[in-house]
Design an enzyme around this catalytic site. Structure first.
Site, PDB file in Angstrom:
ATOM      1  N   GLN A 280       5.257  -7.345   0.666  1.00 52.66           N
ATOM      2  CA  GLN A 280       4.823  -6.465  -0.413  1.00 52.66           C
ATOM      3  C   GLN A 280       5.940  -5.638  -1.062  1.00 52.66           C
ATOM      4  O   GLN A 280       5.957  -5.441  -2.266  1.00 52.66           O
ATOM      5  CB  GLN A 280       3.746  -5.538   0.161  1.00 52.66           C
ATOM      6  CG  GLN A 280       3.076  -4.595  -0.793  1.00 52.66           C
ATOM      7  CD  GLN A 280       1.951  -3.850  -0.098  1.00 52.66           C
ATOM      8  OE1 GLN A 280       0.844  -4.344   0.022  1.00 52.66           O
ATOM      9  NE2 GLN A 280       2.231  -2.649   0.385  1.00 52.66           N
ATOM     10  N   GLU A 281       6.870  -5.112  -0.229  1.00 52.93           N
ATOM     11  CA  GLU A 281       7.832  -4.145  -0.779  1.00 52.93           C
ATOM     12  C   GLU A 281       9.225  -4.362  -0.217  1.00 52.93           C
ATOM     13  O   GLU A 281       9.411  -4.343   0.999  1.00 52.93           O
ATOM     14  CB  GLU A 281       7.380  -2.720  -0.435  1.00 52.93           C
ATOM     15  CG  GLU A 281       6.005  -2.406  -0.989  1.00 52.93           C
ATOM     16  CD  GLU A 281       5.421  -1.117  -0.424  1.00 52.93           C
ATOM     17  OE1 GLU A 281       6.191  -0.252   0.046  1.00 52.93           O
ATOM     18  OE2 GLU A 281       4.186  -0.992  -0.457  1.00 52.93           O
TER      19      GLU A 281
ATOM     20  N   ASP B   3       8.286  -3.440   3.500  1.00 44.54           N
ATOM     21  CA  ASP B   3       6.895  -3.326   3.933  1.00 44.54           C
ATOM     22  C   ASP B   3       6.291  -4.716   3.787  1.00 44.54           C
ATOM     23  O   ASP B   3       6.000  -5.160   2.676  1.00 44.54           O
ATOM     24  CB  ASP B   3       6.133  -2.311   3.071  1.00 44.54           C
ATOM     25  CG  ASP B   3       4.676  -2.154   3.513  1.00 44.54           C
ATOM     26  OD1 ASP B   3       4.279  -2.820   4.503  1.00 44.54           O
ATOM     27  OD2 ASP B   3       3.942  -1.366   2.881  1.00 44.54           O
TER      28      ASP B   3
ATOM     29  N   GLU C 251       7.851  -2.176   7.852  1.00 41.14           N
ATOM     30  CA  GLU C 251       6.510  -1.560   7.889  1.00 41.14           C
ATOM     31  C   GLU C 251       5.448  -2.651   8.008  1.00 41.14           C
ATOM     32  O   GLU C 251       5.561  -3.703   7.383  1.00 41.14           O
ATOM     33  CB  GLU C 251       6.346  -0.764   6.588  1.00 41.14           C
ATOM     34  CG  GLU C 251       5.033  -0.017   6.449  1.00 41.14           C
ATOM     35  CD  GLU C 251       5.011   0.783   5.136  1.00 41.14           C
ATOM     36  OE1 GLU C 251       6.078   1.235   4.662  1.00 41.14           O
ATOM     37  OE2 GLU C 251       3.909   0.950   4.586  1.00 41.14           O
TER      38      GLU C 251
ATOM     39  N   SER D 269       3.948   9.036   1.990  1.00 41.69           N
ATOM     40  CA  SER D 269       3.856   7.925   1.036  1.00 41.69           C
ATOM     41  C   SER D 269       2.819   8.124  -0.067  1.00 41.69           C
ATOM     42  O   SER D 269       1.760   8.719   0.150  1.00 41.69           O
ATOM     43  CB  SER D 269       3.517   6.653   1.819  1.00 41.69           C
ATOM     44  OG  SER D 269       3.179   5.606   0.952  1.00 41.69           O
ATOM     45  N   HIS D 270       3.137   7.580  -1.204  1.00 37.99           N
ATOM     46  CA  HIS D 270       2.225   7.441  -2.346  1.00 37.99           C
ATOM     47  C   HIS D 270       1.254   6.283  -2.083  1.00 37.99           C
ATOM     48  O   HIS D 270       1.276   5.676  -1.011  1.00 37.99           O
ATOM     49  CB  HIS D 270       3.055   7.123  -3.601  1.00 37.99           C
ATOM     50  CG  HIS D 270       3.752   5.794  -3.507  1.00 37.99           C
ATOM     51  ND1 HIS D 270       4.232   5.100  -4.583  1.00 37.99           N
ATOM     52  CD2 HIS D 270       4.052   5.009  -2.430  1.00 37.99           C
ATOM     53  CE1 HIS D 270       4.773   3.965  -4.195  1.00 37.99           C
ATOM     54  NE2 HIS D 270       4.688   3.890  -2.898  1.00 37.99           N
ATOM     55  N   ARG D 271       0.427   5.945  -3.088  1.00 38.26           N
ATOM     56  CA  ARG D 271      -0.384   4.729  -3.051  1.00 38.26           C
ATOM     57  C   ARG D 271      -0.017   3.884  -4.268  1.00 38.26           C
ATOM     58  O   ARG D 271       0.531   4.382  -5.240  1.00 38.26           O
ATOM     59  CB  ARG D 271      -1.894   5.048  -3.108  1.00 38.26           C
ATOM     60  CG  ARG D 271      -2.460   5.894  -2.010  1.00 38.26           C
ATOM     61  CD  ARG D 271      -2.239   5.377  -0.609  1.00 38.26           C
ATOM     62  NE  ARG D 271      -2.655   4.043  -0.301  1.00 38.26           N
ATOM     63  CZ  ARG D 271      -3.583   3.707   0.595  1.00 38.26           C
ATOM     64  NH1 ARG D 271      -4.226   4.661   1.257  1.00 38.26           N
ATOM     65  NH2 ARG D 271      -3.851   2.446   0.857  1.00 38.26           N
ATOM     66  N   SER D 272      -0.404   2.606  -4.215  1.00 33.39           N
ATOM     67  CA  SER D 272      -0.037   1.742  -5.343  1.00 33.39           C
ATOM     68  C   SER D 272      -0.795   2.122  -6.622  1.00 33.39           C
ATOM     69  O   SER D 272      -0.270   1.988  -7.719  1.00 33.39           O
ATOM     70  CB  SER D 272      -0.259   0.283  -4.989  1.00 33.39           C
ATOM     71  OG  SER D 272      -1.586   0.074  -4.572  1.00 33.39           O
TER      72      SER D 272
ATOM     73  N   HIS E  91       0.640  -6.243  -4.718  1.00 36.66           N
ATOM     74  CA  HIS E  91       1.091  -5.359  -5.805  1.00 36.66           C
ATOM     75  C   HIS E  91       1.673  -6.111  -6.996  1.00 36.66           C
ATOM     76  O   HIS E  91       2.197  -5.502  -7.916  1.00 36.66           O
ATOM     77  CB  HIS E  91       2.143  -4.364  -5.283  1.00 36.66           C
ATOM     78  CG  HIS E  91       1.580  -3.402  -4.289  1.00 36.66           C
ATOM     79  ND1 HIS E  91       2.355  -2.598  -3.491  1.00 36.66           N
ATOM     80  CD2 HIS E  91       0.293  -3.112  -3.961  1.00 36.66           C
ATOM     81  CE1 HIS E  91       1.583  -1.858  -2.719  1.00 36.66           C
ATOM     82  NE2 HIS E  91       0.328  -2.154  -2.977  1.00 36.66           N
TER      83      HIS E  91
ATOM     84  N   SER F 228      -3.724  -2.420  -0.788  1.00 36.30           N
ATOM     85  CA  SER F 228      -3.694  -3.099   0.510  1.00 36.30           C
ATOM     86  C   SER F 228      -4.061  -2.054   1.562  1.00 36.30           C
ATOM     87  O   SER F 228      -3.219  -1.434   2.179  1.00 36.30           O
ATOM     88  CB  SER F 228      -2.316  -3.716   0.774  1.00 36.30           C
ATOM     89  OG  SER F 228      -1.325  -2.740   0.922  1.00 36.30           O
TER      90      SER F 228
ATOM     91  N   LYS G  16       8.286   7.922   0.283  1.00 36.13           N
ATOM     92  CA  LYS G  16       8.151   6.607  -0.312  1.00 36.13           C
ATOM     93  C   LYS G  16       7.324   6.749  -1.582  1.00 36.13           C
ATOM     94  O   LYS G  16       6.135   7.071  -1.517  1.00 36.13           O
ATOM     95  CB  LYS G  16       7.414   5.744   0.722  1.00 36.13           C
ATOM     96  CG  LYS G  16       7.431   4.286   0.481  1.00 36.13           C
ATOM     97  CD  LYS G  16       6.701   3.588   1.636  1.00 36.13           C
ATOM     98  CE  LYS G  16       6.398   2.187   1.234  1.00 36.13           C
ATOM     99  NZ  LYS G  16       5.262   1.625   1.953  1.00 36.13           N
TER     100      LYS G  16
ATOM    101  N   LYS H 182      -0.420   9.066   4.574  1.00 39.08           N
ATOM    102  CA  LYS H 182      -1.062   9.048   3.249  1.00 39.08           C
ATOM    103  C   LYS H 182      -2.301   9.917   3.355  1.00 39.08           C
ATOM    104  O   LYS H 182      -3.277   9.516   4.006  1.00 39.08           O
ATOM    105  CB  LYS H 182      -1.477   7.617   2.883  1.00 39.08           C
ATOM    106  CG  LYS H 182      -0.317   6.648   2.652  1.00 39.08           C
ATOM    107  CD  LYS H 182      -0.833   5.211   2.582  1.00 39.08           C
ATOM    108  CE  LYS H 182       0.231   4.234   2.137  1.00 39.08           C
ATOM    109  NZ  LYS H 182      -0.183   2.826   2.339  1.00 39.08           N
TER     110      LYS H 182
ATOM    111  N   ASP I  58       1.434   1.563   9.143  1.00 38.85           N
ATOM    112  CA  ASP I  58       0.714   2.099   7.973  1.00 38.85           C
ATOM    113  C   ASP I  58      -0.765   1.743   8.159  1.00 38.85           C
ATOM    114  O   ASP I  58      -1.538   2.547   8.694  1.00 38.85           O
ATOM    115  CB  ASP I  58       1.312   1.499   6.693  1.00 38.85           C
ATOM    116  CG  ASP I  58       0.534   1.875   5.443  1.00 38.85           C
ATOM    117  OD1 ASP I  58      -0.330   2.745   5.523  1.00 38.85           O
ATOM    118  OD2 ASP I  58       0.780   1.284   4.371  1.00 38.85           O
TER     119      ASP I  58
ATOM    120  N   GLU J 259       4.135  -0.792  -8.184  1.00 43.72           N
ATOM    121  CA  GLU J 259       4.953   0.356  -7.765  1.00 43.72           C
ATOM    122  C   GLU J 259       6.281   0.425  -8.508  1.00 43.72           C
ATOM    123  O   GLU J 259       7.226   1.076  -8.072  1.00 43.72           O
ATOM    124  CB  GLU J 259       5.145   0.332  -6.249  1.00 43.72           C
ATOM    125  CG  GLU J 259       3.805   0.469  -5.529  1.00 43.72           C
ATOM    126  CD  GLU J 259       3.928   0.719  -4.034  1.00 43.72           C
ATOM    127  OE1 GLU J 259       5.043   0.578  -3.488  1.00 43.72           O
ATOM    128  OE2 GLU J 259       2.899   1.047  -3.429  1.00 43.72           O
TER     129      GLU J 259
HETATM  130  P1  PGA Z   1      -1.322   0.492  -1.079  1.00 46.44           P
HETATM  131  O1  PGA Z   1       0.073   0.005  -0.546  1.00 46.44           O
HETATM  132  O2  PGA Z   1      -1.180   1.839  -1.645  1.00 46.44           O
HETATM  133  O3  PGA Z   1      -1.673  -0.558  -2.093  1.00 46.44           O
HETATM  134  O4  PGA Z   1      -2.277   0.473   0.084  1.00 46.44           O
HETATM  135  C1  PGA Z   1       1.063   0.849  -0.107  1.00 46.44           C
HETATM  136  C2  PGA Z   1       1.548   0.441   1.250  1.00 46.44           C
HETATM  137  O5  PGA Z   1       1.056  -0.519   1.866  1.00 46.44           O
HETATM  138  O6  PGA Z   1       2.451   1.092   1.749  1.00 46.44           O
HETATM  139 ZN    ZN Z   2       2.407  -0.095   3.741  1.00 43.63          ZN
END
Ligand code: PGA
Ligand code: ZN
Length: 405
Positions: A155-156, A234, A277, A356-359, A147, A42, A381, A329, A304, A197
């Protein structure tokens, strides 16, 4: 000072089973390091461009390898500026954000090896910080949106250990809650397959039900919600934005920006949410600004996709008062230098910082853990406390925690 003597690149798989690149930087003193580039699902519209893997391999092993040969590996800023200038575009569309990032971060890692110091200390030196503190982990334990294949629009769904816990205790609490949630889901007859994730992705639930399942899990661990553990989310609202409205399909709700604000207000009343988020999509400035006016004293309103680790875009968002916290990121912008500048700007305006990581993350790399300690980030994250690529990051934090004890 060791010089860059060779840069090589080949393909490797990320956690989602998609090809990405792994770049190795070799220095004249024999030190070397690799970095694999993660990829999001995303993405924000203004992220650095991810060029096709075969092309990125070619760019790194030919033009970039030639251009950086003989450069001082410790001069991260110069290396990154050479890459930025060679690319010459706003969005790294020429050489590719993925090509550039892999070289930038592998170079920093190799330089830390060459200095014989842990990566977080090396990054701390570049950032101008030598007193380190620990980020609070954000455990994403229910997955939806892009995800997962379930019907959840957000999403989260995250659990956030209270600040009073040290990293060990925060980690243990997250793990306990994750397993407790699995039990709650089984007991209620939900599936326990997981999303990208590592969080559970049960079918046929709604956003309010997701929160109530998580709360049941927390309580079953004898932890107090709002005291020991808080909730975060998120929404990644860009992924359920339709032309002119936000569509929460599982409740058949078609909401205007105002309608979505009211939806959030109910969630905030009923749940101990301290973190939200991307509550609006990245061009809905009105929504962001209005929500900040209403809720910024009690809630982290986190950008983000809105700011994509881009200093210029963050400046505009700060002027418009759109957010009070930012996601960082490195692959959204493409170099370490730009990532650190972004963090400096955010901190100078008192914004909370979340690394933050990525998915679609790299299988075993832990750069973001070291980065989070190096800059004294507020949060890290890295998804659920489950699945190899997610726990690699938390385990690395734990290793640093033990080292600093
Ligand atoms: P993405 O999602 O790594 O798939 O972009 C992570 C987020 O939105 O925080
Ligand atoms: Zn996000």
């Amino acid at each position: 000072m060791p010089k860059i003597s060779k840069i090589t690149c080949h393909k490797t798989l990320n956690s989602r089973g998609d090809w990405t690149i792994e770049t190795k930087v070799l220095l004249s003193d024999g030190s070397e390091a690799v970095y694999d580039v993660p990829e999001g699902a995303s993405k924000g519209e203004n992220e650095a461009v991810y060029i096709p893997v075969e092309k990125a391999i070619d760019v790194v092993s030919s033009v970039i390898n030639e251009a950086l040969n003989g450069e001082d590996a410790y001069d991260q800023s110069k290396i990154d500026h050479i890459l930025i200038e060679m690319d010459g575009t706003e969005n790294k569309g020429h050489l590719g954000g993925n090509s550039i990032l892999s070289v930038s971060l592998a170079c920093a890692k190799a330089s830390a090896v060459s200095n014989k110091i842990p990566l977080y200390k090396y990054l701390g030196n570049i950032f101008g910080n030598d007193t380190f503190s620990f980020p609070t982990p954000l455990f994403n334990i229910i997955n939806g949106g892009k995800h997962a294949t379930n019907n959840l629009s957000f999403q989260e769904f995250m659990v956030i250990p209270a600040k009073k816990y040290n990293f060990n205790d925060a980690y243990e609490a997250g793990v306990k809650i994750y397993h407790a949630l699995e039990k709650v889901l089984r007991k209620k007859g939900y599936e326990t397959e997981v999303g990208d994730e590592g969080g559970f992705a049960p079918e046929n639930i709604t956003i309010p039900i997701a929160f109530s399942l998580i709360k049941e899990a927390i309580l079953s661990c004898k932890l107090e919600i709002g005291e020991d553990i808080f909730l975060g989310n998120d929404a990644a609202a860009g992924s359920f934005r339709k032309p002119g409205s936000y569509f929460i399909k599982e409740e058949n709700l078609n909401l205007s920006t105002k309608g979505l604000i009211s939806y959030y207000e109910v969630l905030l009343e009923k749940n101990e949410l301290i973190y939200l988020e991307d509550p609006f999509y990245e061009n809905d400035f009105e929504g962001w600004a209005e929500f900040m006016k209403l809720k910024s004293d009690k809630l982290l309103i986190v950008g983000d996709d809105l700011v994509v680790t881009n200093t210029k875009i963050l400046k505009r968002a700060i002027e418009k008062k759109l957010l009070n916290a930012v996601i960082v990121k490195p692959n959204q912008v493409g170099t370490l230098t730009e990532t650190l500048e972004f963090i400096k700007l955010a901190k100078s305006f008192g914004l909370s910082v979340i690394i933050s990581h990525r998915s679609g993350d790299n299988a075993s790399d832990t750069f973001i853990s070291d980065l989070s300690v190096a800059v004294n980030a507020d949060f890290l994250k890295s998804g659920a406390p489950s699945r190899g690529e997610r726990v690699a990051k938390y385990n690395r934090l734990y290793e640093i925690f033990l080292e600093m004890k």
